[in-house]
Design an enzyme around this catalytic site. Structure first.
Site: not given
Ligand code: MG
Ligand code: ZN
Length: 180
Positions: A9, A11
């Site tokens: 992922d 952020d």
């Protein structure tokens, strides 16, 4: 020969999110892009261990009109360069679009795995929200939850919970050993 991958992922996993009222949001300017501690070393170790490094990111603010797709692409390119990622895959949609890429759907992982000849059974998905863990499980990878203490629901049943990506690296490498 197919290889393992780390589906990362963006952020809150690679770079610091902007946290507002206990919930994480993407950076809104290039100046706000800040790698989290240990992320560069973690990516280098995984790469040296033979992992593809693939960033998969939901960016629904594009669909909502509050993030410019060109800016998102610029940040992604910067991360790719800084961390030596193989690619960054973005879902620009929101729930109402009904796409097959927005996590918790596994579309970005499955498509990227085909492009890079990835062995999903030796791979891992890492993220800081339930959608990441759910997508990784649906795709048939192991899952790591980075618990950053947000004021939101925690994912159900990740294989490993850590405080940051670096902490997960030895486990990710050990669990990717080919069957013998
Ligand atoms: Mg995140
Ligand atoms: Zn999508």
């Amino acid at each position: 020969m197919s290889v393992p991958a780390a589906f990362l992922d963006r952020d809150g996993t690679l770079n610091a999110p902007v946290v507002i009222n206990g919930r994480p949001y993407p950076p809104e300017s290039a100046e706000e892009l800040q790698l989290l501690p240990g992320v560069e070393a973690a990516c280098a170790e995984l790469s040296a261990a033979g992992f593809r490094l693939i960033c998969i990111t939901n960016q629904p603010d594009i669909a909502r009109g509050t993030q410019d797709p060109a800016f998102v692409a610029t940040l992604n390119a910067r991360l790719k360069e800084l961390l030596g990622l193989d690619e960054v895959v973005t879902c620009p949609h929101d729930d109402a679009d009904g796409c097959s890429c927005r996590k918790p759907k596994p579309g970005m992982i499955l498509d990227s795995a085909r492009r890079w000849d990835v062995d999903l059974s030796r791979s891992v998905t890492v993220g800081d929200r339930w959608r990441d863990v759910e997508a990784g499980r649906s795709a048939g990878t192991r899952t790591v939850f980075i618990d950053r203490g947000y004021a939101e629901r925690a994912p159900a049943g990740p294989d490993l919970t850590v405080v940051d990506l670096k902490e997960a690296v030895p486990w990710i490498i050990a669990t990717a050993e080919p069957p013998r």
